[in-house]
Design a protein around this motif. Structure first.
Motif, PDB file in Angstrom:
ATOM      1  N   PHE A  65       4.887  -3.347  -7.599  1.00  0.00           N
ATOM      2  CA  PHE A  65       5.921  -2.408  -6.930  1.00  0.00           C
ATOM      3  C   PHE A  65       6.509  -1.340  -7.536  1.00  0.00           C
ATOM      4  O   PHE A  65       6.817  -0.121  -7.178  1.00  0.00           O
ATOM      5  N   ALA A  66       6.850  -1.748  -9.017  1.00  0.00           N
ATOM      6  CA  ALA A  66       7.292  -0.570  -9.881  1.00  0.00           C
ATOM      7  C   ALA A  66       6.133   0.466 -10.052  1.00  0.00           C
ATOM      8  O   ALA A  66       6.710   1.873 -10.197  1.00  0.00           O
ATOM      9  N   ARG A  67       4.928   0.248 -10.269  1.00  0.00           N
ATOM     10  CA  ARG A  67       3.835   1.153  -9.952  1.00  0.00           C
ATOM     11  C   ARG A  67       3.963   2.076  -8.815  1.00  0.00           C
ATOM     12  O   ARG A  67       3.898   3.392  -8.780  1.00  0.00           O
ATOM     13  N   LEU A  68       4.084   1.445  -7.687  1.00  0.00           N
ATOM     14  CA  LEU A  68       4.273   2.366  -6.469  1.00  0.00           C
ATOM     15  C   LEU A  68       5.464   3.247  -6.586  1.00  0.00           C
ATOM     16  O   LEU A  68       5.417   4.278  -5.856  1.00  0.00           O
ATOM     17  N   VAL A  69       6.700   2.814  -6.903  1.00  0.00           N
ATOM     18  CA  VAL A  69       7.803   3.695  -6.790  1.00  0.00           C
ATOM     19  C   VAL A  69       8.083   4.497  -8.029  1.00  0.00           C
ATOM     20  O   VAL A  69       8.628   5.485  -7.706  1.00  0.00           O
ATOM     21  N   ALA A  70       7.258   4.339  -9.161  1.00  0.00           N
ATOM     22  CA  ALA A  70       7.377   5.021 -10.354  1.00  0.00           C
ATOM     23  C   ALA A  70       7.425   6.673 -10.030  1.00  0.00           C
ATOM     24  O   ALA A  70       8.325   7.308 -10.593  1.00  0.00           O
ATOM     25  N   PRO A  71       6.402   7.316  -9.307  1.00  0.00           N
ATOM     26  CA  PRO A  71       6.465   8.622  -9.144  1.00  0.00           C
ATOM     27  C   PRO A  71       7.401   9.009  -8.051  1.00  0.00           C
ATOM     28  O   PRO A  71       7.785  10.412  -7.785  1.00  0.00           O
ATOM     29  N   ALA A 129      -0.401  -6.110  -3.322  1.00  0.00           N
ATOM     30  CA  ALA A 129       0.115  -7.102  -4.536  1.00  0.00           C
ATOM     31  C   ALA A 129       1.628  -7.174  -4.449  1.00  0.00           C
ATOM     32  O   ALA A 129       2.119  -8.120  -4.741  1.00  0.00           O
ATOM     33  N   ALA A 130       2.239  -6.084  -4.022  1.00  0.00           N
ATOM     34  CA  ALA A 130       3.767  -6.073  -4.182  1.00  0.00           C
ATOM     35  C   ALA A 130       4.081  -6.997  -2.856  1.00  0.00           C
ATOM     36  O   ALA A 130       5.301  -7.696  -2.719  1.00  0.00           O
ATOM     37  N   ARG A 131       3.455  -6.986  -1.623  1.00  0.00           N
ATOM     38  CA  ARG A 131       3.872  -7.916  -0.716  1.00  0.00           C
ATOM     39  C   ARG A 131       3.571  -9.190  -1.115  1.00  0.00           C
ATOM     40  O   ARG A 131       4.356 -10.314  -0.633  1.00  0.00           O
ATOM     41  N   ASP A 132       2.903  -9.487  -1.925  1.00  0.00           N
ATOM     42  CA  ASP A 132       2.573 -10.990  -2.615  1.00  0.00           C
ATOM     43  C   ASP A 132       3.547 -11.465  -3.581  1.00  0.00           C
ATOM     44  O   ASP A 132       3.362 -12.343  -4.091  1.00  0.00           O
ATOM     45  N   GLY A 133       4.420 -10.522  -3.903  1.00  0.00           N
ATOM     46  CA  GLY A 133       5.534 -10.733  -4.751  1.00  0.00           C
ATOM     47  C   GLY A 133       5.162 -10.021  -6.124  1.00  0.00           C
ATOM     48  O   GLY A 133       5.937 -10.528  -7.217  1.00  0.00           O
ATOM     49  N   ASP A 134       4.406  -9.408  -6.334  1.00  0.00           N
ATOM     50  CA  ASP A 134       4.007  -8.652  -7.943  1.00  0.00           C
ATOM     51  C   ASP A 134       5.126  -7.523  -7.975  1.00  0.00           C
ATOM     52  O   ASP A 134       4.826  -6.263  -7.440  1.00  0.00           O
TER      53      ASP A 134
END
Lengths: 180, 247
Positions: free
Chosen positions: A24-30, A15-20
């Motif tokens: 991306f924020a969920r991925l990096v949060a921790p 999803a982040a690769r598709d521009g979401d």
């Protein structure tokens, strides 16, 4: 009907690769707190540390297409953080020592601990960025030796000896601070 | 204080030193949430059909990519198209205004040693970027600015050339997962066309550095060598009045 995003590394990375950006924020949060902490230790300036993590966020966002294994996102993102932190650390701005002795005392329970922390803080600031990074990976991120070797691009067999020597240099600087 | 106590002190100090200030993490979270897609974000194209497999085996995957993208501009894929002569294309779900068709040129393909990837240079609107793609056309993604990609033998790095704005052409390397971009040459002269040694320890490249006082100061290409991390740069040939290129 809106379909909720499945919160797995694979789906979030795709999803982040598709521009979401939310994905991306969920991925990096921790990863943000450990990233910021490591950058503070390597660079010695909170403002520059925040800049380094911002830079890592941008480079990770742009480089998501190069992430082969979504489950490896945390380690992959940390390499972006390391690169950005080292780049800023090499600007050779002065190490900003720990100023807030009151906070240290309240958390650590006494003047002696606060003084030890301030001495260690100044001693750490005398180390090279490479030594600061190595000690940060080993003692703050508690990375396995193999992961530290991969992060730094050095042979696994040399990590422990390098850590040992970096600790000795830090200890010598700390002892000098004590004598001063 | 013994060593164990010192390490304990170190860990405590690190924990104390790294406590985030109240708004630091919120600002970083906000940064992550405000990321915008790059202006040349590309979809993942899934190429199907016997033509692609044959072209990939023959090393013509880049040619296939170009021709199919040209077709994609006027072709609406449908489930029934799989039996047609032209390969069908299934674009991933990306907003249509993000799609860039067709590219100017895809050139300089390079296989990874394990044959799992092809790196190539995409030239578009006067700029070059390095892309990776699987031999079956899947997982197309942009790796970096730059051109003339070349794989390290272990598949971990790609060396390439890039001209930063206002500077000479220089050689860089980047890990194939997109991390650790490193500049290897310092831009004193145009340097490019990197080539890895089979053992991965050395990179040969062409350089316009003047070799010696009595030679013309510029324009003479020579072959130079450097360690894979850019150290120990030394001249191998001096062009001898001509140009030594394409190591």
């Amino acid at each position: 009907m809106e379909v909720a995003l499945e919160l797995t590394p694979v789906s979030l990375v795709q999803a982040a690769r598709d521009g979401d950006a939310d994905a991306f924020a969920r991925l990096v949060a921790p990863e943000l707190a450990p990233a910021l902490g490591a950058a503070v230790l390597v660079i010695g300036s909170r403002a520059d540390a925040a800049d380094a993590v911002q830079e890592a966020l941008v480079s990770a966002w742009r480089g998501l297409g190069g992430l082969r294994e979504p489950d490896a996102f945390p380690a992959w993102f940390r390499r972006h953080v390391v690169r950005a932190a080292m780049r800023l650390a090499k600007r050779q701005r002065a190490w900003q020592p720990l100023e807030d002795a009151d906070a240290a005392m309240s958390q650590l329970g006494g003047l002696e601990s606060a003084l030890a922390h301030r001495q260690l803080d100044r001693a750490f600031g005398t180390l090279t960025p490479a030594d600061r990074l190595l000690l940060t990976l080993h003692f703050h991120w508690n990375q396995p030796v193999a992961e530290t070797a991969a992060t730094l691009g050095i042979p696994t067999g040399t990590v422990k000896s390098r850590v040992h020597h970096a600790v000795r240099r830090l200890r010598a600087a700390y002892d000098a601070e004590e004598r001063a | 204080m013994n060593d164990n106590d010192f390490e304990k002190l170190l860990r405590e100090w690190m924990a104390d030193r790294t406590q985030p200030l109240p708004d630091e993490l919120e600002k970083l979270e906000a940064t992550a949430q405000r990321m915008q897609p790059p202006s040349r974000w590309l979809p993942t194209l899934r190429l199907t059909g016997a033509v692609v497999a044959a072209a990939a085996v023959a090393g013509m995957a880049i040619w296939v990519g170009n021709s199919l993208r040209e077709q994609a501009g006027a072709h609406t894929p449908s489930p029934s198209s799989s039996s047609s002569a032209a390969p069908s294309i299934e674009p991933s779900t990306v907003p249509s205004d993000e799609v860039q068709f067709p590219p100017t040129a895809d050139v300089a393909p390079a296989w990874s040693a394990d044959a799992q990837w092809i790196a190539f240079e995409r030239q578009e609107n006067g700029a070059s970027s390095i892309f990776l793609v699987r031999p079956d056309g899947t997982d197309l993604h942009r790796l970096s600015d730059g051109g003339r990609p070349t794989w390290s033998p272990d598949g971990e790095w790609i060396a390439f050339e890039f001209q930063p704005p206002g500077e000479k052409v220089a050689i860089f390397r980047i890990r194939t997962d997109g991390s650790e971009l490193q500049r290897l040459t310092d831009g004193a002269a145009d340097e490019g066309n990197p080539a890895w040694s089979p053992d991965g320890t050395t990179i040969a490249y062409q350089s316009e550095r003047s070799c010696c006082v009595e030679r013309p100061p510029a324009g003479t290409h020579g072959i130079w060598l450097m360690d894979a991390d850019g150290a120990n740069q030394r001249r191998l040939t001096n062009g001898d009045g001509g140009a030594d290129v394409d190591p």
